[in-house]
Write an enzyme that holds these catalytic residues in place. Sequence first.
Site, mmCIF file in Angstrom:
data_model
loop_
_atom_site.group_PDB
_atom_site.id
_atom_site.type_symbol
_atom_site.label_atom_id
_atom_site.label_comp_id
_atom_site.label_asym_id
_atom_site.label_seq_id
_atom_site.Cartn_x
_atom_site.Cartn_y
_atom_site.Cartn_z
ATOM 1 N N GLU A 284 0.825 -1.213 0.000
ATOM 2 C CA GLU A 284 0.000 0.000 0.000
ATOM 3 C C GLU A 284 0.852 1.252 0.000
ATOM 4 O OE1 GLU A 284 -4.218 -1.419 2.069
ATOM 5 O OE2 GLU A 284 -2.753 -0.338 3.296
ATOM 6 N N GLU B 115 -6.548 -7.137 -1.356
ATOM 7 C CA GLU B 115 -6.962 -6.943 0.033
ATOM 8 C C GLU B 115 -8.287 -6.199 0.075
ATOM 9 O OE1 GLU B 115 -3.842 -5.642 2.758
ATOM 10 O OE2 GLU B 115 -5.316 -4.344 3.737
#
Length: 359
Positions: free
Chosen positions: A192, A284
């Site tokens: 991320e 995710e």
Amino acid sequence: MHQRTTPPTAPTVATGRRGMVRKALLAASALGVVTALMAPVRAGAAPAPAAPTAATPLAANGQLSVCGRQLCNASGQAVALNGMSTHGTQWYAQCVTDGSLDALAQDWRSDVLRVSTYVQEGGYETDPAGFTARAQKFVDAAHARGMYAVIDWHMLTPGDPNANLARAKTFFTAMAKKYKNHPGVLYEIANEPSGVSWSTIKSYAEQIIPVIRAEDPDAVVLVGTRAWSSFGVSEGSNESEVVNNPVNASNIMYTFHFYAASHREEYLNTLDRASDRLPVFVTEFGTQNYAGEGANDFTMSQRYLDLMKRKKISWTNWNYSDDHRSGAVFKTGTCNGSNWTGTGVLKEAGVWIRDRIRQ
């Protein structure tokens, strides 16, 4: 896209030689399933599980590749993998056991396990050799059960993936050397990214992908996108920056993360638009807020899942642990025991996501 800090109570289609080796591994995987099913039942032992109706996901699909905007199997057919992500293996290694992975593969019928190796927060940087070996152990265990494995370089803070460039090169060199002949891996090179431009992330990707390709030229590479893998939405941008300036590499997909209680229409519409133009893998997501906490929004979550099913977008859910947060599928304390199957050990989100994987 959500904060994952240390828990308050941290718990104690190939060709040539490469193709031949990968085919042999697939055959061994299928043989292992057959052998297990044919093994005699000892007196007093529990009966063997019912024979599966099809080969394992890995044996059935073989080497994956990106064809157009889709993830495709060795026969060139579009496939969508559905499965689970581990929590940080520095905290929840005890939730990734033979028993839990048997349940994931056989009871949940998962196609894929995402193995999350945190870089900071007590992870890889504290013991590179140890965490590399741990990741390999869990990848091997997924393969032994016929599941694919996403090798997740879980950089989070700092948000610039280049801060860990040297570590990433070391980690992915080791992983690609080990799995260069195996069809069952996908490499997720930056979990991320945040607080940096797309051009910065693109530059990182174009330095890491050749490191992987030097050892494993065939495997799919997953590239994180800006603003916690939201295609930039969480920082006021959108997918156009990637569409207009894609990574200079082939056989790659871009990642998108969402948490349904926080990420509403704008995020759903971004995923829809982006997947019309780019190959996307949702590595995710959660049914809760961006912190993986709070009430579940199953209605919004189902809208995302319906979109992903319609467009054959692969996904892994966060997370396969017994963390106290609502986003962890197991009830707290489950990982200290030996019972992993059925719904009795699951939180509300776990019951819901298990049912979606089994569909």
